[in-house]
Scaffold this motif. Structure first.
Motif, PDB file in Angstrom:
ATOM      1  N   ARG A 117       0.832  -1.217   0.000  1.00 32.99           N
ATOM      2  CA  ARG A 117       0.000   0.000   0.000  1.00 32.99           C
ATOM      3  C   ARG A 117       0.860   1.257   0.000  1.00 32.99           C
ATOM      4  NH1 ARG A 117      -2.937  -2.276   4.652  1.00 32.99           N
ATOM      5  NH2 ARG A 117      -4.589  -3.561   3.781  1.00 32.99           N
ATOM      6  N   GLN A 118       1.986   1.213   0.693  1.00 37.29           N
ATOM      7  CA  GLN A 118       2.884   2.379   0.753  1.00 37.29           C
ATOM      8  C   GLN A 118       3.469   2.715  -0.611  1.00 37.29           C
ATOM      9  OE1 GLN A 118       5.968   2.795   3.701  1.00 37.29           O
ATOM     10  NE2 GLN A 118       4.930   1.359   5.061  1.00 37.29           N
ATOM     11  N   PRO A 121       0.297   3.889  -3.679  1.00 37.54           N
ATOM     12  CA  PRO A 121      -0.729   4.732  -3.057  1.00 37.54           C
ATOM     13  C   PRO A 121      -1.929   4.924  -3.983  1.00 37.54           C
ATOM     14  CG  PRO A 121       1.160   6.049  -3.741  1.00 37.54           C
ATOM     15  CD  PRO A 121       1.534   4.613  -3.955  1.00 37.54           C
ATOM     16  N   LYS A 123      -4.228   2.764  -4.569  1.00 33.88           N
ATOM     17  CA  LYS A 123      -4.748   1.482  -5.064  1.00 33.88           C
ATOM     18  C   LYS A 123      -5.529   0.781  -3.954  1.00 33.88           C
ATOM     19  CE  LYS A 123      -2.327   1.301  -9.017  1.00 33.88           C
ATOM     20  NZ  LYS A 123      -3.009   1.655 -10.233  1.00 33.88           N
ATOM     21  N   SER A 124      -6.629   0.145  -4.327  1.00 35.12           N
ATOM     22  CA  SER A 124      -7.382  -0.658  -3.364  1.00 35.12           C
ATOM     23  C   SER A 124      -6.628  -1.966  -3.113  1.00 35.12           C
ATOM     24  CB  SER A 124      -8.782  -0.959  -3.909  1.00 35.12           C
ATOM     25  OG  SER A 124      -8.687  -1.898  -4.971  1.00 35.12           O
ATOM     26  N   ASP A 125      -7.013  -2.650  -2.040  1.00 28.89           N
ATOM     27  CA  ASP A 125      -6.375  -3.937  -1.744  1.00 28.89           C
ATOM     28  C   ASP A 125      -6.571  -4.927  -2.884  1.00 28.89           C
ATOM     29  OD1 ASP A 125      -5.594  -2.807   0.625  1.00 28.89           O
ATOM     30  OD2 ASP A 125      -6.848  -4.078   1.901  1.00 28.89           O
ATOM     31  N   ILE A 128      -4.220  -4.058  -5.623  1.00 22.29           N
ATOM     32  CA  ILE A 128      -2.854  -4.459  -5.258  1.00 22.29           C
ATOM     33  C   ILE A 128      -2.695  -5.968  -5.439  1.00 22.29           C
ATOM     34  CG2 ILE A 128      -1.225  -4.679  -3.335  1.00 22.29           C
ATOM     35  CD1 ILE A 128      -2.289  -1.928  -2.366  1.00 22.29           C
TER      36      ILE A 128
END
Length: 170
Positions: A117-118, A121, A123-125, A128
């Motif tokens: 996530r870092q 940035p 992006k939804s889970d 990802i």
């Protein structure tokens, strides 16, 4: 009962590892972008590597390492890296369970997803996980001895510099 712990020639043991690549899922929407049935239930090591040069362009080339407040600059920059880029090397007593946790919804044990996530940035889970399916290679190797797993994980981190595994002192 006293148990003897044997130290190994880590460099030679690393060279002997025969990594198995786990196939990506067709639909990565359910917590794990890799085919769960292909991941052994046994103890071992895993390595995640970003291999897709096109999707690498979406990655923010900096990550914030977990650190004590006395560390003034806890950012690790990696803009000079090009795929393949090792993201993480880990050890576990149950490969299948641990890798499902890494991409799962439990914030207490989804370290890989949290760190992705870092660097991704906005992006939804699920986005990802889908990028994981198309851009990340998962390799596993069964290593039954816990001492050897520990040594090999540290050795691998030392020689391959996995970018999601950086932590500063606590």
């Amino acid at each position: 009962m006293k148990v003897e712990v044997t130290l190994f020639d880590t460099c030679n043991e690393w060279a002997k590892l025969r990594w198995t690549t786990v196939a990506a899922r067709e639909n990565a929407g359910c917590n794990l972008p890799f085919k769960r049935v292909e991941i052994p239930k046994e103890p071992g090591l895993y390595r995640l590597t970003w291999h897709n040069k096109e999707t690498w362009k979406q990655v923010k080339k900096e990550i914030e390492a977990k650190a004590t407040k006395s560390i003034k600059n806890n950012r690790v920059a990696f803009e000079v890296l090009e795929p393949p880029v090792v993201l993480s090397i880990g050890k576990t007593t149950k490969l299948r369970n641990r890798l499902a946790q890494h991409f799962g919804n439990n914030k207490n044990n989804n370290r890989i997803l949290a760190r992705l996530r870092q660097i991704l940035p906005g992006k939804s889970d699920d986005e990802i996980r889908e990028l994981g399916r198309t851009s990340i290679t998962l390799e596993v190797v069964v290593v039954k001895c816990w001492v050897l797993r520990c040594q090999l994980e540290r050795f691998g981190a030392a020689i391959q510099h996995p970018i999601l595994d950086f932590d500063a002192e606590h």
